[in-house]
Design an enzyme around this catalytic site. Structure first.
Site, mmCIF file in Angstrom:
data_model
loop_
_atom_site.group_PDB
_atom_site.id
_atom_site.type_symbol
_atom_site.label_atom_id
_atom_site.label_comp_id
_atom_site.label_asym_id
_atom_site.label_seq_id
_atom_site.Cartn_x
_atom_site.Cartn_y
_atom_site.Cartn_z
ATOM 1 N N ASP A 12 -2.116 18.290 2.696
ATOM 2 C CA ASP A 12 -1.560 18.133 3.936
ATOM 3 C C ASP A 12 0.331 17.984 3.661
ATOM 4 O OD1 ASP A 12 -3.706 18.113 5.118
ATOM 5 O OD2 ASP A 12 -4.286 16.128 4.545
ATOM 6 N N LYS A 15 2.345 23.196 3.567
ATOM 7 C CA LYS A 15 2.206 24.882 3.297
ATOM 8 C C LYS A 15 1.895 25.715 3.773
ATOM 9 C CE LYS A 15 -1.690 23.833 1.114
ATOM 10 N NZ LYS A 15 -1.527 21.626 1.724
ATOM 11 N N GLY A 39 -6.940 23.004 7.403
ATOM 12 C CA GLY A 39 -5.094 23.258 8.280
ATOM 13 C C GLY A 39 -3.797 23.021 7.889
ATOM 14 N N HIS A 40 -4.036 24.664 7.777
ATOM 15 C CA HIS A 40 -1.701 25.163 7.930
ATOM 16 C C HIS A 40 -1.347 25.286 9.489
ATOM 17 C CE1 HIS A 40 -2.476 26.631 3.368
ATOM 18 N NE2 HIS A 40 -2.837 25.284 3.735
ATOM 19 N N THR A 128 -15.329 16.896 5.466
ATOM 20 C CA THR A 128 -15.181 17.765 7.027
ATOM 21 C C THR A 128 -16.096 17.769 7.933
ATOM 22 O OG1 THR A 128 -14.264 19.284 6.297
ATOM 23 C CG2 THR A 128 -12.706 17.470 6.730
ATOM 24 N N ARG A 142 -25.815 30.625 -7.306
ATOM 25 C CA ARG A 142 -26.088 31.880 -6.570
ATOM 26 C C ARG A 142 -27.693 32.609 -6.039
ATOM 27 N NH1 ARG A 142 -27.639 31.578 -13.653
ATOM 28 N NH2 ARG A 142 -27.738 29.520 -12.479
ATOM 29 N N GLN A 221 -5.826 23.120 0.808
ATOM 30 C CA GLN A 221 -5.156 21.437 -0.050
ATOM 31 C C GLN A 221 -4.598 21.038 -0.953
ATOM 32 O OE1 GLN A 221 -9.234 22.948 -0.560
ATOM 33 N NE2 GLN A 221 -10.067 22.185 1.749
ATOM 34 N N ALA A 296 -4.608 18.011 10.614
ATOM 35 C CA ALA A 296 -4.905 19.214 10.968
ATOM 36 C C ALA A 296 -6.226 19.905 11.876
ATOM 37 C CB ALA A 296 -4.146 20.469 10.002
ATOM 38 N N THR A 297 -7.106 20.009 11.221
ATOM 39 C CA THR A 297 -8.465 20.333 10.757
ATOM 40 C C THR A 297 -9.114 18.138 11.729
ATOM 41 O OG1 THR A 297 -8.299 21.288 8.857
ATOM 42 C CG2 THR A 297 -11.055 20.965 9.545
ATOM 43 N N GLY A 299 -7.447 15.904 13.119
ATOM 44 C CA GLY A 299 -7.189 14.518 13.828
ATOM 45 C C GLY A 299 -7.054 13.109 13.173
ATOM 46 N N ARG A 302 -3.877 9.603 9.192
ATOM 47 C CA ARG A 302 -3.711 9.962 7.381
ATOM 48 C C ARG A 302 -3.599 8.644 6.894
ATOM 49 N NH1 ARG A 302 -1.011 15.212 8.134
ATOM 50 N NH2 ARG A 302 -2.570 16.929 8.572
ATOM 51 N N LYS A 328 8.822 17.213 4.857
ATOM 52 C CA LYS A 328 9.206 15.731 6.165
ATOM 53 C C LYS A 328 10.301 15.084 5.365
ATOM 54 C CE LYS A 328 4.886 15.948 7.973
ATOM 55 N NZ LYS A 328 3.698 15.202 8.782
#
Length: 420
Positions: A12, A15, A39-40, A128, A142, A221, A296-297, A299, A302, A328
């Site tokens: 977060d 990026k 989530g970007h 998530t 495998r 991440q 972002a993914t 909600g 944070r 930020k």
């Protein structure tokens, strides 16, 4: 040569915007690990767009975008994203490529993720529930189905075999989930996926490099969520650090040039796990509110705190960071005083090293105070306009972590980046 942009904290860090900012200087943007739990966030034509699977260079028509073999791909999420991107007039079939070695997230992976997390009770890691962990487990076990398998006439048989294996595991969990709706959507998405550019990723990327094309590898991440070097077990299921570029794209270490690490001017974390500088007070709430700190993914709100320089220096070391981007910075505009963690106190002893198991250590952060700049910085466009207090704060970070901040993001817009 290959340059890398990755996160230096718990994800977060912003990026997506940074990749989007640098994308015009590159011929190819390549995602090398992670899944749809990342989530970007970008702002395109004034509209918010969150990308989970597609590389952040997709909005630049002359830039190729590669989803590498180190990624686990959810075809449903990919199709939805492609539809959303197409609404901006972008032709994904022109500039989006997918490695045939990329592993596929199937519907039962999501069910297994949910069952496993529920069984953990109070020890939940904060998944998530997108199926990422089980998909990577099938990769190392495998058992996985991969994008290249879609072109094989025996794919359905392979899929059914994997589903039956998963069903036995779900039965052991005594977990029942109706996946019929997911499965119907899944197969529709697979039909769409077959229409995209499926390539032999490692040959594709190395041929581009041989031709002198510039590649930007995009991580998901953050470094403190790395499966080996992060705050285990509260980590993701892949190598998020720069070493993951080689295994996640099929390029050799000698091709890596610049490693651009992205850090916020403070710290955040989503989900469970250790967070030494977390602020469960009015200051933490002010950081969350001012910084709009919600996943972002997912909600999810944070967790917020002051910058952790012990963890940041560690992340710069294991990544070989050559320059940093601080995002930020404007969120700190209103604070009278800032704090930065410069050491941990553990069992009465001070250390500047991240311990083996942060979950077992009672960490008391040692802080150094800095005066705030108390000035709106969002309109500043060059380094000379930055407040001296901000320059002092950045200068201390540079010296401590031994990697220079070269760019400062002072707002969500593409143009709100100051080059130092």
């Amino acid at each position: 040569m290959v340059d890398v942009i990755l996160g230096l904290q718990w994800g977060d860090e912003g990026k997506g915007k940074i990749v989007d900012y640098f994308a015009p200087s590159y011929d190819i943007i390549a995602r090398f690990q992670g899944g749809p739990n990342a989530g970007h966030t970008l702002y395109v034509e004034g509209k918010k767009m969150v990308l989970h699977q597609i590389p952040s260079g997709i909005f630049h028509q002359n830039t190729l975008n590669l989803i590498g073999n180190g990624v686990v791909l959810d075809p449903i999420t990919l199709k939805r994203e492609c539809d959303a991107v197409a609404a901006f007039g972008i032709d994904v079939k022109k500039n989006l490529f997918i490695s045939e070695r990329t592993n596929i997230i199937v519907p039962t992976h999501r069910a297994l993720d949910k069952a496993s997390e529920m069984q953990k009770g109070d020890s939940k890691i904060g998944s998530t529930l997108k199926g990422i962990g089980p998909a990577y487990m099938d990769k190392t076990g495998r058992n996985a189905v991969r994008v290249g398998d879609l072109l094989d006439k025996h794919f359905t048989t392979q899929y059914i075999k994997l589903r039956m294996k998963h069903q036995k595991l779900l039965d052991n969990f005594h977990f029942i989930e109706d996946i019929s709706a997911w499965e119907e959507e899944f197969f529709e998405a697979l039909d769409f996926l077959r229409t995209l550019n499926i390539v032999n990723g490692e040959y594709f990327i190395n041929e581009q490099i041989r031709q002198g094309k510039k590649v930007l590898a995009e991580g998901a991440q953050g470094s403190m969520l790395d499966i080996d070097f992060g705050t285990f077990p509260f980590v993701t299921s892949s190598n998020t650090i720069s070493a993951g570029v080689c295994t996640g794209l099929g390029v050799s270490p000698k091709q890596i040039r610049e490693v651009l690490g992205v850090t916020k001017a403070y710290c955040t974390r989503v989900g469970s796990g250790p967070f030494p500088t977390e602020l469960n007070d009015a200051t933490g709430e002010e950081l969350r509110k001012t910084g709009s700190e919600f996943g972002a993914t997912t909600g999810r709100p944070r967790r917020c705190g002051w910058i952790d320089l012990v963890a940041l220096k560690y992340a710069c070391m294991i990544n070989g960071v050559t320059q940093m981007v601080m995002t930020k910075a404007d969120v700190l505009d209103g604070f009278d005083t800032l704090q930065a963690c410069t050491a941990y106190t553990i069992n009465g002893q001070q250390t500047q090293q991240v311990p083996f198991q942060l979950t077992r250590a009672a960490v008391t952060p040692v802080y150094q105070s800095f005066p705030g700049w108390k000035k709106d910085t969002t309109a500043i466009q060059d380094a000379a306009g930055l407040p001296p207090e901000m320059s002092g704060y950045i200068g201390f970070l540079n010296k401590y972590v031994e990697a220079p901040v070269k760019y400062v993001s002072n707002g969500p817009g593409r143009e709100q980046i100051v080059r130092l």
